[in-house]
Design an enzyme around this catalytic site. Structure first.
Site, PDB file in Angstrom:
ATOM      1  N   SER A  45       0.797  -1.228   0.000  1.00 36.95           N
ATOM      2  CA  SER A  45       0.000   0.000   0.000  1.00 36.95           C
ATOM      3  C   SER A  45       0.833   1.283   0.000  1.00 36.95           C
ATOM      4  CB  SER A  45      -0.972   0.024   1.175  1.00 36.95           C
ATOM      5  OG  SER A  45      -0.283   0.249   2.376  1.00 36.95           O
ATOM      6  N   LYS A 101       0.874   4.637   6.663  1.00 38.19           N
ATOM      7  CA  LYS A 101       0.295   5.465   5.600  1.00 38.19           C
ATOM      8  C   LYS A 101       0.881   6.869   5.679  1.00 38.19           C
ATOM      9  CE  LYS A 101      -2.739   2.174   4.761  1.00 38.19           C
ATOM     10  NZ  LYS A 101      -2.490   1.236   3.722  1.00 38.19           N
TER      11      LYS A 101
END
Length: 189
Positions: free
Chosen positions: A50, A91
């Site tokens: 990701s 993230k």
């Protein structure tokens, strides 16, 4: 004969004293390591794609746990946070409390102003050439107080705030500082 016995007991006492000093030093080292790991820095393993191209699956990094006691997360920071009881995510912070996030035509906007995401430039160009967008349209969404809005750099394959919603700042573990593995990729993050 008395001298030999006295010499042997002195050696035994000296051996016990030396062993005790080693045990104390080892104990201090363990306590110090636990303190550092709990409050200052922790290792983290990147699990998944990701955050590609910035971070790759299997890379190990050091997370600064102290930084957010001193300052708040800011856009651009790469953070580790508790996504669930069992799983931590990594993230990029896109927006902080009070800001409004939106993506239109593969362009990120914060409070209506376009944001340059130079770390995604090449991948946006590749996506355009292949006939798709890197980031689907969404928003506008206002980030609530005490929260941050995060997204993975691999926008087409990331479970982030677009799916799980804004992340409470209190669930942030820390900021990624240094990639330490593999050795040929050691770098500040």
């Amino acid at each position: 004969m008395v001298e030999e016995t006295s010499s042997e007991s002195t050696k035994k006492r000296k051996g016990k004293s030396e062993a005790w000093e080693w045990l104390k030093a080892l104990g201090v080292a363990v306590v110090l390591a636990l303190f550092i790991r709990t409050f200052l820095f922790a290792p983290f393993l990147v699990d998944g794609s990701s955050m590609m191209p910035t971070l790759e699956n299997g890379e190990r990094l050091i997370v600064n746990k102290l930084i957010y006691y001193i300052q708040d997360p800011k856009p651009g920071d790469i953070v580790v946070f508790h996504a669930t009881r069992e799983k931590d995510y990594i993230k990029r912070v896109i927006a902080t409390e009070g800001q409004t996030v939106e993506v239109r035509n593969d362009q990120l906007y914060i409070d209506g102003k376009p944001v340059d995401e130079s770390y995604l430039k090449q991948y946006k160009e590749e996506a355009r050439a292949a006939g798709y967008v890197l980031t689907e349209d969404f928003g506008p969404e206002k980030v609530p107080p005490g929260h941050i809005f995060v997204m993975g750099d691999n926008r087409r394959n990331s479970t982030d705030s677009r799916v799980i919603g804004p992340v409470p700042v209190k669930s942030v573990v820390g900021r990624s500082e240094l990639i330490i593995w593999p050795l040929d990729k050691i770098r500040l993050n």
